[in-house]
Write an enzyme that holds these catalytic residues in place. Structure first.
Site, mmCIF file in Angstrom:
data_model
loop_
_atom_site.group_PDB
_atom_site.id
_atom_site.type_symbol
_atom_site.label_atom_id
_atom_site.label_comp_id
_atom_site.label_asym_id
_atom_site.label_seq_id
_atom_site.Cartn_x
_atom_site.Cartn_y
_atom_site.Cartn_z
ATOM 1 N N LYS A 72 69.826 27.685 55.426
ATOM 2 C CA LYS A 72 70.978 28.032 55.130
ATOM 3 C C LYS A 72 71.462 30.001 55.573
ATOM 4 O O LYS A 72 72.443 30.237 55.383
ATOM 5 C CB LYS A 72 70.508 28.918 53.648
ATOM 6 C CG LYS A 72 68.892 29.990 53.512
ATOM 7 C CD LYS A 72 69.781 31.360 52.663
ATOM 8 C CE LYS A 72 68.700 32.538 52.947
ATOM 9 N NZ LYS A 72 68.055 32.571 53.765
ATOM 10 N N GLY A 125 64.942 31.350 49.323
ATOM 11 C CA GLY A 125 64.602 30.437 48.205
ATOM 12 C C GLY A 125 63.501 31.091 47.451
ATOM 13 O O GLY A 125 62.958 31.266 46.275
#
Length: 390
Positions: free
Chosen positions: A259, A67
């Site tokens: 993630k 991110g």
């Protein structure tokens, strides 16, 4: 999206926002978008990937992008900056998708943390889903401009609510803060704050993924629509758990799944050949930031486990290394590999020219070090001395 409009002053009109977004994307992209469709017969045809005659060298690869790649440190977290970063990233991802069967996943730490600031009453499963849609849209728009059509998929991921991660939160979310500001937020909002380098960030529970509910939908998209790049399990997926008395019933969970670990599980379930974890800081280093720092070129899972690589950084590099280990160790393919490297070096990671590759191999030490850059009176030079693990 409704969520993105909240990032700007109320008095700014939505039409102005859209103009700024289009300007940011056009200024950053080195690959201009296709010309709009007209009434003529001339259209822009995206590249097509046909896997019915896929050569053996074309791997199925899951690529995980952090991110933070959509928000560089020091920049404000705005849609304009996200679009700019996505436009810079898109040609690299599109290039990989042309040569390989690709699934893209992404982080959401900065974005979900920012949403939590705006909507303190919302739970993290809802915020995760919202950030997944937001980032998926930004990536899909940038990839389309680079000639690559994609399909963002909202994925629910089952976790175990009794996992120890809920007792020791470690996942960084949101922006960075100074010490005084972090203390104030901890006292007023009850947030748990931990150091992230020289700054502080909020941390939340990050349990491992147990089950990816939409994995068959992703597999179907890969096999039936080879022209489309799936964007899946963004931010680790939406965390949910099953009700013990009725396992078919799902409830949201207050957490953020890592993630990279979710990407590793996705790669295993899709029987991928490789997993690439792209960062903004290169591969796996020993003594990172110190004069004697050196980067691993190739490492075995056993070496990384034995040396506890990344354990000193449980909120950043640690989960990436563990995800790479998990994928290689759990893969049904003997030649499965994982790699950690800088986003800008993505094309060179396949040949192990950059970053660190993790795979099963026979070596006396279980590690191969890159040629080390050492200081000299003439500047930096490459040292070709033999390096030992340790």
């Amino acid at each position: 999206m409704i969520s993105s409009c909240r990032r700007f002053p109320r008095e700014v009109a939505c039409s102005s926002r859209l103009a700024h977004r289009h300007a940011a994307l056009a200024a950053a992209s080195t690959h201009p978008p296709p010309s709009p469709l007209t009434t003529t017969t001339t259209t822009t045809t995206p590249y097509r990937r046909s896997y019915s005659s896929t050569p053996p060298s074309r791997d199925r690869i899951v690529v995980a992008v952090g991110g933070n790649a959509l928000q560089r440190r020091g920049e404000r977290l705005t849609i304009e900056n996200m679009l700019k970063a996505a436009a810079e990233m898109a040609p690299t991802i599109a290039g990989l998708a042309r040569d390989h069967e690709l699934v893209l996943t992404h982080g959401n730490g900065p974005q979900v943390g920012e949403l939590a600031l705006e909507r303190s009453a919302a739970s993290f499963d809802v915020l995760g889903a919202e950030s997944m849609g937001q980032i998926g849209y930004v990536l899909a728009q940038a990839l389309a401009s680079a000639g690559c059509m994609s399909a963002p998929i909202i994925c629910q991921v089952v976790v175990d609510q009794q996992h120890e991660a809920f007792r020791d939160p470690s996942k960084f979310v949101g922006p960075i803060y100074g010490a005084k500001e972090a203390t104030a937020l901890s006292q007023t909002l009850g947030w748990i704050m931990k150091p992230d380098g020289e700054y502080f960030r909020r941390v939340v529970p990050s349990p491992p993924p147990v089950e990816i509910l939409q994995v068959e939908a992703i597999r179907t998209l890969l096999e039936k629509c080879p022209d489309v790049l799936p964007i899946a399990c963004g931010g680790g997926g939406v965390p949910v758990s099953r009700v013990p008395s009725n396992p078919r019933t799902l409830v949201g969970v207050e957490a953020v799944i890592d993630k990279d670990r979710c990407g590793a599980k996705l790669a295993n379930e899709l029987e991928a050949d490789g997993l690439i974890i792209l960062t903004d800081g290169g591969g796996i280093w020993q003594n990172f930031g110190k004069p004697d720092a050196r980067e691993m070129k190739l490492a075995s899972p056993e070496y990384l486990l034995g040396t506890k690589a990344g354990k000193a950084f449980p909120g950043s590099m640690g989960p990436k290394i563990q995800a790479a280990i998990d994928f290689v160790m759990n893969s049904t393919k003997d030649d499965a590999w994982a790699a950690i490297g800088d986003l800008r070096d993505a094309s060179k990671i396949f040949g192990n020219e950059e970053g660190t590759m993790i795979k099963k191999f026979s070596h006396s030490n279980g590690v191969v070090w890159r040629e080390k850059k050492v200081a000299s009176s003439g500047g930096l030079k490459l040292s070709k001395d033999q390096h030992k693990s340790g």
